[in-house]
Design an enzyme around this catalytic site. Sequence first.
Site, PDB file in Angstrom:
ATOM      1  N   LYS A 146      -6.148  10.939  -2.536  1.00 22.79           N
ATOM      2  CA  LYS A 146      -6.538   9.754  -3.305  1.00 22.79           C
ATOM      3  C   LYS A 146      -7.200  10.189  -4.606  1.00 22.79           C
ATOM      4  O   LYS A 146      -8.288  10.729  -4.613  1.00 22.79           O
ATOM      5  CB  LYS A 146      -7.464   8.842  -2.514  1.00 22.79           C
ATOM      6  CG  LYS A 146      -7.343   7.415  -3.022  1.00 22.79           C
ATOM      7  CD  LYS A 146      -7.962   6.422  -2.105  1.00 22.79           C
ATOM      8  CE  LYS A 146      -7.402   5.042  -2.361  1.00 22.79           C
ATOM      9  NZ  LYS A 146      -8.168   4.001  -1.686  1.00 22.79           N
ATOM     10  N   THR A 152       0.847  -1.186   0.000  1.00 25.08           N
ATOM     11  CA  THR A 152       0.000   0.000   0.000  1.00 25.08           C
ATOM     12  C   THR A 152       0.883   1.238   0.000  1.00 25.08           C
ATOM     13  O   THR A 152       1.908   1.267   0.683  1.00 25.08           O
ATOM     14  CB  THR A 152      -0.943   0.037   1.223  1.00 25.08           C
ATOM     15  OG1 THR A 152      -1.661   1.273   1.203  1.00 25.08           O
ATOM     16  CG2 THR A 152      -0.210  -0.080   2.549  1.00 25.08           C
ATOM     17  N   GLU A 158      -4.870  -3.186   4.017  1.00 23.13           N
ATOM     18  CA  GLU A 158      -4.560  -3.869   5.275  1.00 23.13           C
ATOM     19  C   GLU A 158      -5.715  -4.752   5.758  1.00 23.13           C
ATOM     20  O   GLU A 158      -5.555  -5.512   6.705  1.00 23.13           O
ATOM     21  CB  GLU A 158      -4.236  -2.842   6.379  1.00 23.13           C
ATOM     22  CG  GLU A 158      -2.948  -2.053   6.168  1.00 23.13           C
ATOM     23  CD  GLU A 158      -3.125  -0.792   5.348  1.00 23.13           C
ATOM     24  OE1 GLU A 158      -4.084  -0.726   4.547  1.00 23.13           O
ATOM     25  OE2 GLU A 158      -2.321   0.131   5.484  1.00 23.13           O
ATOM     26  N   TRP A 186      -3.058   6.531  -4.547  1.00 22.13           N
ATOM     27  CA  TRP A 186      -2.555   7.493  -3.574  1.00 22.13           C
ATOM     28  C   TRP A 186      -1.492   8.411  -4.157  1.00 22.13           C
ATOM     29  O   TRP A 186      -0.634   7.982  -4.926  1.00 22.13           O
ATOM     30  CB  TRP A 186      -1.938   6.774  -2.384  1.00 22.13           C
ATOM     31  CG  TRP A 186      -2.922   6.031  -1.544  1.00 22.13           C
ATOM     32  CD1 TRP A 186      -3.057   4.678  -1.468  1.00 22.13           C
ATOM     33  CD2 TRP A 186      -3.901   6.578  -0.654  1.00 22.13           C
ATOM     34  NE1 TRP A 186      -4.062   4.360  -0.582  1.00 22.13           N
ATOM     35  CE2 TRP A 186      -4.589   5.498  -0.076  1.00 22.13           C
ATOM     36  CE3 TRP A 186      -4.260   7.881  -0.300  1.00 22.13           C
ATOM     37  CZ2 TRP A 186      -5.620   5.670   0.843  1.00 22.13           C
ATOM     38  CZ3 TRP A 186      -5.286   8.055   0.614  1.00 22.13           C
ATOM     39  CH2 TRP A 186      -5.958   6.964   1.175  1.00 22.13           C
TER      40      TRP A 186
HETATM   41  P1  AMP Z   1      -6.279   1.388  -0.053  1.00 19.06           P
HETATM   42  O1  AMP Z   1      -5.510   0.625   0.934  1.00 19.06           O
HETATM   43  O2  AMP Z   1      -5.464   1.967  -1.143  1.00 19.06           O
HETATM   44  O3  AMP Z   1      -7.464   0.609  -0.542  1.00 19.06           O
HETATM   45  O4  AMP Z   1      -6.874   2.658   0.684  1.00 19.06           O
HETATM   46  C1  AMP Z   1      -7.663   2.563   1.821  1.00 19.06           C
HETATM   47  C2  AMP Z   1      -8.149   3.932   2.185  1.00 19.06           C
HETATM   48  O5  AMP Z   1      -8.947   4.454   1.116  1.00 19.06           O
HETATM   49  C3  AMP Z   1      -9.028   4.028   3.402  1.00 19.06           C
HETATM   50  O6  AMP Z   1      -8.281   4.065   4.601  1.00 19.06           O
HETATM   51  C4  AMP Z   1      -9.761   5.331   3.130  1.00 19.06           C
HETATM   52  O7  AMP Z   1      -8.963   6.458   3.455  1.00 19.06           O
HETATM   53  C5  AMP Z   1      -9.953   5.299   1.630  1.00 19.06           C
HETATM   54  N1  AMP Z   1     -11.257   4.714   1.304  1.00 19.06           N
HETATM   55  C6  AMP Z   1     -11.535   3.452   0.937  1.00 19.06           C
HETATM   56  N2  AMP Z   1     -12.844   3.276   0.710  1.00 19.06           N
HETATM   57  C7  AMP Z   1     -13.433   4.475   0.958  1.00 19.06           C
HETATM   58  C8  AMP Z   1     -14.772   4.954   0.930  1.00 19.06           C
HETATM   59  N3  AMP Z   1     -15.791   4.175   0.577  1.00 19.06           N
HETATM   60  N4  AMP Z   1     -14.970   6.239   1.268  1.00 19.06           N
HETATM   61  C9  AMP Z   1     -13.961   7.053   1.613  1.00 19.06           C
HETATM   62  N5  AMP Z   1     -12.684   6.659   1.657  1.00 19.06           N
HETATM   63  C10 AMP Z   1     -12.413   5.388   1.337  1.00 19.06           C
END
Ligand code: AMP
Length: 538
Positions: free
Chosen positions: A436, A181, A327, A441
């Site tokens: 994001k 990540t 995670e 990211w």
């Molecule tokens: P990743 O590990 O790249 O999937 O990113 C996870 C992060 O994406 C989470 O901790 C949130 O900050 C953001 N995220 C994922 N799903 C959502 C959602 N439905 N609404 C807002 N933020 C989200």
Amino acid sequence: MDGTMMDFPLTLTPMLERAGKLFPEVEIVTRLPDKSLHRHSFVDFHRRATQLASALEAAGLKRGERVATIMWNSYAHLEIYFGVPCSGGVLHTLNFRLHENDIAFIANHAEDRFLIVDDVLLPIYEKIKDKVSFERVFVVPLSGAPIPDGLENYEDFLASGPDGYSFPELDENAACGMCYTSGTTGKPKGVAYSHRAMVLHTFCAGLPDIVGLSQCDVVLPVVPMFHANAWGLAYLAVMVGSKIAFPGPHMDADSLLELCEAEQVTLAAGVPTIWIGILQALENDASRWKLHPDFRTVVGGSALPESMIRDFDKHGITTIHAWGMTELTPLGTLSRLKRGMEGMSEDARYDVRAKQGMPVPYVEARVVDDNGEAPWDGKSMGEFQVRGPWVAANYYNSEEGQDKWTDDGWFGTGDVVTMDAEGYVKITDRTKDLIKSGGEWISSVDLENALMGHASVREAAVIAVAHEKWTERPLAVIVAAEGADVNAASLNDFLSQNFAKWWLPDAYEVVEEIPRTSTGKFLKTALREKFADRYAGQ
Ligand code: AMP
């Protein structure tokens, strides 16, 4: 007789074996680079995954060794999703959208032994090849272009697997896969998934009130297979025996809609940016595509705006909002109305559906603020913390970032939320200093540090600003060096030496000074408020 049940390990192998036996004719369809459709079925998938495992064993892949992929979503990626872990190896899906230095860092950090790469993605391999040391590289002939010297044809490798292979018995706690990540500060961090976590996650995702999938469905994983196990959809489809349609490299709205129509897709999943494009195409001319009447979508990765839920409803398409993290394998919460909520006002129902949703079974959740655990009153904000059988226990071989786990055994997500009395989570902010954009990211800190190395910049703060298409885009707020002229184009030229193009700020704002907190840090909340509408209408 003091035992209870058999000690049967929760590994991916029975999932694969059962699908091959019980659903031999169920189709797996892939859009190839030339837009034609590759079709085969679960019996082919099972045979090829087994052959791959056999070839990997013959090639000397030992338990726990990593096999990396740089691949689109395809039939080949699916067989690798099973062939690698069921042979005892660890599937490491590389995110090829990252900058080449990050991809190389990640492959080296994971000590990936072999790489499997789509021929159409070889330009990415070319960029990293001098920085990495894969022992062998296998090229999937997705487009059929000639394979460069020194690289091997994946099909030949597959065919080299000796017959009569049988899968080894594996420990359910052994790693089956890995994803890195970049949703943390500093270098990307690895998460290793156990077979057990993956199996339990798949069971959970399949529940009718969670993602919900049956053998009667046709599933389209738009979310890349390099992103958090394609949110579990590939394993789920194989577990329940549903037909799968893979988009290959064709991720634009028209291509996706064509595929949905051609294969009568019933469930698709992806980030909001994808759905914004699809919505626009439908608004332009919905009559172009005859979608399945039960077509529904799971949307996550970034917040799904309420307006989008409403707009899709007008087209008869239900969007289900989910929240997850690399995670967490990744499923954490998902929003569906509880029994009795159909009676609420329309606005109240949309309000619930736009929340990130309730924790799924076995993901325990709490909200923690400076005073400890906050009440579930829909108002008190704090960090969202979780624990459960598919929540990572640590980052792979990393000193950095381990402070995300609390002493009492919870994982701090870095998302700031409220939880209401019904248990619905709503994300209100983020403690991680990241942006994001389109599901990927961007590190504001990395951009700031780079910008401050430019002669015309004295101070730089990079913030996330809401953007209709990409959800968020970076905006750079700059204090110019004495007498210097800040020129956006030349700053972006400067940044592009080290960052992917999609990382570059869309705009620069020059200010006299950047507001600070009492401890001297940039007060980004004030900047975010001030420039909240900077990308409105873009
Ligand atoms: P990743 O590990 O790249 O999937 O990113 C996870 C992060 O994406 C989470 O901790 C949130 O900050 C953001 N995220 C994922 N799903 C959502 C959602 N439905 N609404 C807002 N933020 C989200």
